[in-house]
Design a protein around this motif. Structure first.
Motif, PDB file in Angstrom:
ATOM      1  N   UNK A  40      -1.959   0.271   0.429  1.00  0.00           N
ATOM      2  CA  UNK A  40      -3.277   0.087   1.033  1.00  0.00           C
ATOM      3  C   UNK A  40      -3.547   1.210   2.018  1.00  0.00           C
ATOM      4  N   UNK A  41      -4.727   1.818   1.898  1.00  0.00           N
ATOM      5  CA  UNK A  41      -5.136   2.908   2.765  1.00  0.00           C
ATOM      6  C   UNK A  41      -6.445   2.540   3.444  1.00  0.00           C
ATOM      7  N   UNK A  42      -6.509   2.735   4.740  1.00  0.00           N
ATOM      8  CA  UNK A  42      -7.729   2.501   5.503  1.00  0.00           C
ATOM      9  C   UNK A  42      -8.368   3.869   5.713  1.00  0.00           C
ATOM     10  N   UNK A  43      -9.355   4.193   4.876  1.00  0.00           N
ATOM     11  CA  UNK A  43      -9.898   5.545   4.790  1.00  0.00           C
ATOM     12  C   UNK A  43     -11.287   5.662   5.400  1.00  0.00           C
ATOM     13  N   UNK A  66      -1.558   6.204  -9.733  1.00  0.00           N
ATOM     14  CA  UNK A  66      -2.294   5.061 -10.227  1.00  0.00           C
ATOM     15  C   UNK A  66      -3.766   5.150  -9.938  1.00  0.00           C
ATOM     16  N   UNK A  67      -4.374   3.987  -9.916  1.00  0.00           N
ATOM     17  CA  UNK A  67      -5.820   3.868  -9.736  1.00  0.00           C
ATOM     18  C   UNK A  67      -6.114   3.312  -8.347  1.00  0.00           C
ATOM     19  N   UNK A  68      -7.036   3.966  -7.667  1.00  0.00           N
ATOM     20  CA  UNK A  68      -7.520   3.500  -6.373  1.00  0.00           C
ATOM     21  C   UNK A  68      -8.743   2.621  -6.597  1.00  0.00           C
ATOM     22  N   UNK A  69      -8.773   1.476  -5.939  1.00  0.00           N
ATOM     23  CA  UNK A  69      -9.933   0.585  -5.979  1.00  0.00           C
ATOM     24  C   UNK A  69     -10.406   0.323  -4.563  1.00  0.00           C
ATOM     25  N   UNK A  70     -11.709   0.289  -4.376  1.00  0.00           N
ATOM     26  CA  UNK A  70     -12.302  -0.099  -3.103  1.00  0.00           C
ATOM     27  C   UNK A  70     -12.221  -1.620  -3.012  1.00  0.00           C
ATOM     28  N   UNK A  71     -11.749  -2.122  -1.866  1.00  0.00           N
ATOM     29  CA  UNK A  71     -11.638  -3.563  -1.670  1.00  0.00           C
ATOM     30  C   UNK A  71     -12.378  -3.916  -0.375  1.00  0.00           C
ATOM     31  N   UNK A  72     -13.295  -4.874  -0.474  1.00  0.00           N
ATOM     32  CA  UNK A  72     -14.028  -5.323   0.706  1.00  0.00           C
ATOM     33  C   UNK A  72     -15.310  -4.554   0.932  1.00  0.00           C
ATOM     34  N   UNK A  73     -15.914  -4.819   2.079  1.00  0.00           N
ATOM     35  CA  UNK A  73     -17.189  -4.181   2.398  1.00  0.00           C
ATOM     36  C   UNK A  73     -16.977  -2.728   2.832  1.00  0.00           C
ATOM     37  N   UNK A  74     -18.020  -1.922   2.633  1.00  0.00           N
ATOM     38  CA  UNK A  74     -17.968  -0.485   2.925  1.00  0.00           C
ATOM     39  C   UNK A  74     -19.160  -0.122   3.800  1.00  0.00           C
ATOM     40  N   UNK A 111      -1.698  -8.297  15.974  1.00  0.00           N
ATOM     41  CA  UNK A 111      -2.075  -8.983  14.739  1.00  0.00           C
ATOM     42  C   UNK A 111      -3.525  -8.743  14.338  1.00  0.00           C
ATOM     43  N   UNK A 112      -4.341  -8.236  15.245  1.00  0.00           N
ATOM     44  CA  UNK A 112      -5.749  -8.074  14.907  1.00  0.00           C
ATOM     45  C   UNK A 112      -6.092  -6.605  14.649  1.00  0.00           C
ATOM     46  N   UNK A 113      -6.934  -6.430  13.653  1.00  0.00           N
ATOM     47  CA  UNK A 113      -7.373  -5.116  13.195  1.00  0.00           C
ATOM     48  C   UNK A 113      -8.599  -4.689  14.000  1.00  0.00           C
ATOM     49  N   UNK A 114      -8.702  -3.401  14.280  1.00  0.00           N
ATOM     50  CA  UNK A 114      -9.884  -2.837  14.943  1.00  0.00           C
ATOM     51  C   UNK A 114     -10.810  -2.256  13.864  1.00  0.00           C
ATOM     52  N   UNK A 115     -12.106  -2.546  13.949  1.00  0.00           N
ATOM     53  CA  UNK A 115     -13.075  -2.058  12.974  1.00  0.00           C
ATOM     54  C   UNK A 115     -14.062  -1.137  13.692  1.00  0.00           C
ATOM     55  N   UNK A 116     -14.195   0.089  13.180  1.00  0.00           N
ATOM     56  CA  UNK A 116     -15.035   1.089  13.855  1.00  0.00           C
ATOM     57  C   UNK A 116     -16.317   1.439  13.097  1.00  0.00           C
ATOM     58  N   UNK A 117     -16.553   0.791  11.957  1.00  0.00           N
ATOM     59  CA  UNK A 117     -17.766   1.074  11.195  1.00  0.00           C
ATOM     60  C   UNK A 117     -17.711   2.370  10.398  1.00  0.00           C
ATOM     61  N   UNK A 118     -16.533   3.001  10.337  1.00  0.00           N
ATOM     62  CA  UNK A 118     -16.395   4.258   9.585  1.00  0.00           C
ATOM     63  C   UNK A 118     -15.351   4.172   8.465  1.00  0.00           C
ATOM     64  N   UNK A 119     -14.518   3.139   8.495  1.00  0.00           N
ATOM     65  CA  UNK A 119     -13.410   3.019   7.547  1.00  0.00           C
ATOM     66  C   UNK A 119     -13.633   1.870   6.569  1.00  0.00           C
ATOM     67  N   UNK A 120     -12.974   1.976   5.418  1.00  0.00           N
ATOM     68  CA  UNK A 120     -12.938   0.894   4.436  1.00  0.00           C
ATOM     69  C   UNK A 120     -11.592   0.976   3.720  1.00  0.00           C
ATOM     70  N   UNK A 121     -11.308  -0.053   2.932  1.00  0.00           N
ATOM     71  CA  UNK A 121      -9.995  -0.168   2.305  1.00  0.00           C
ATOM     72  C   UNK A 121      -9.966   0.368   0.881  1.00  0.00           C
TER      73      UNK A 121
END
Length: 150
Positions: free
Chosen positions: A52-55, A91-99, A124-134
């Motif tokens: 899993x990559x947070x890109x 392998x194959x990269x798939x986008x998972x979740x909202x972008x 345990x909690x993830x930070x969301x910056x509005x620039x990354x997706x999975x």
């Protein structure tokens, strides 16, 4: 998944691959775009079956994977020749979740987000910056080596 055929003597066992991927922090992501190959370093987590990559969404990596979802990741370690070890995942990269990722509850992302937060922030909690997706890399082939076995 395609099996490793060459270098089996120095290949890591599946449990060694898991331990290595859970220990290391940075991977090199290889994508292919209109201008040719593109390499970038990124943090990652391994859940035992996928990487899993947070890109950043507005990145060359993301653009390349939208055009061609096939790619590879290299994770390696060691300084001296007889210490070198690593894992290549193709392998194959798939986008998972909202972008981009908003942080809205998503059962498919609960585990990778917890793994990522613990590995890189110790929380345990993830930070969301509005620039990354999975991005999820599902292995079609895993190649490993550990020169310490020679």
């Amino acid at each position: 998944m395609q099996q490793q055929r060459r270098g089996r003597r120095i290949a890591m066992l599946p449990e060694e691959v898991d331990a290595f991927l859970n220990e290391e922090r940075t991977c090199r992501v290889a994508t292919s775009g209109q201008a040719g190959p593109h390499l970038s370093a990124l943090w990652f987590v391994w859940d035992g079956s996928a990487l899993w990559l947070n890109s950043v969404v507005k990145s060359q990596r993301w653009t390349d994977l939208e055009r061609n979802p096939q790619g590879a990741v290299l994770i390696d370690a060691g300084h001296e020749f007889n210490e070198l070890r690593g894992v290549e995942i193709r392998g194959r990269f798939d986008v998972v979740g909202d972008v981009p990722r908003s942080g809205a509850p998503d059962p498919e992302l609960a585990a990778p987000e917890q793994l990522f937060a613990r590995k890189y922030t110790g929380r345990d909690e993830m930070h969301f910056d509005g620039r990354h997706a999975w991005l999820r890399l599902t292995p079609q082939k895993i190649t490993s080596w550990d020169f310490r076995k020679m």
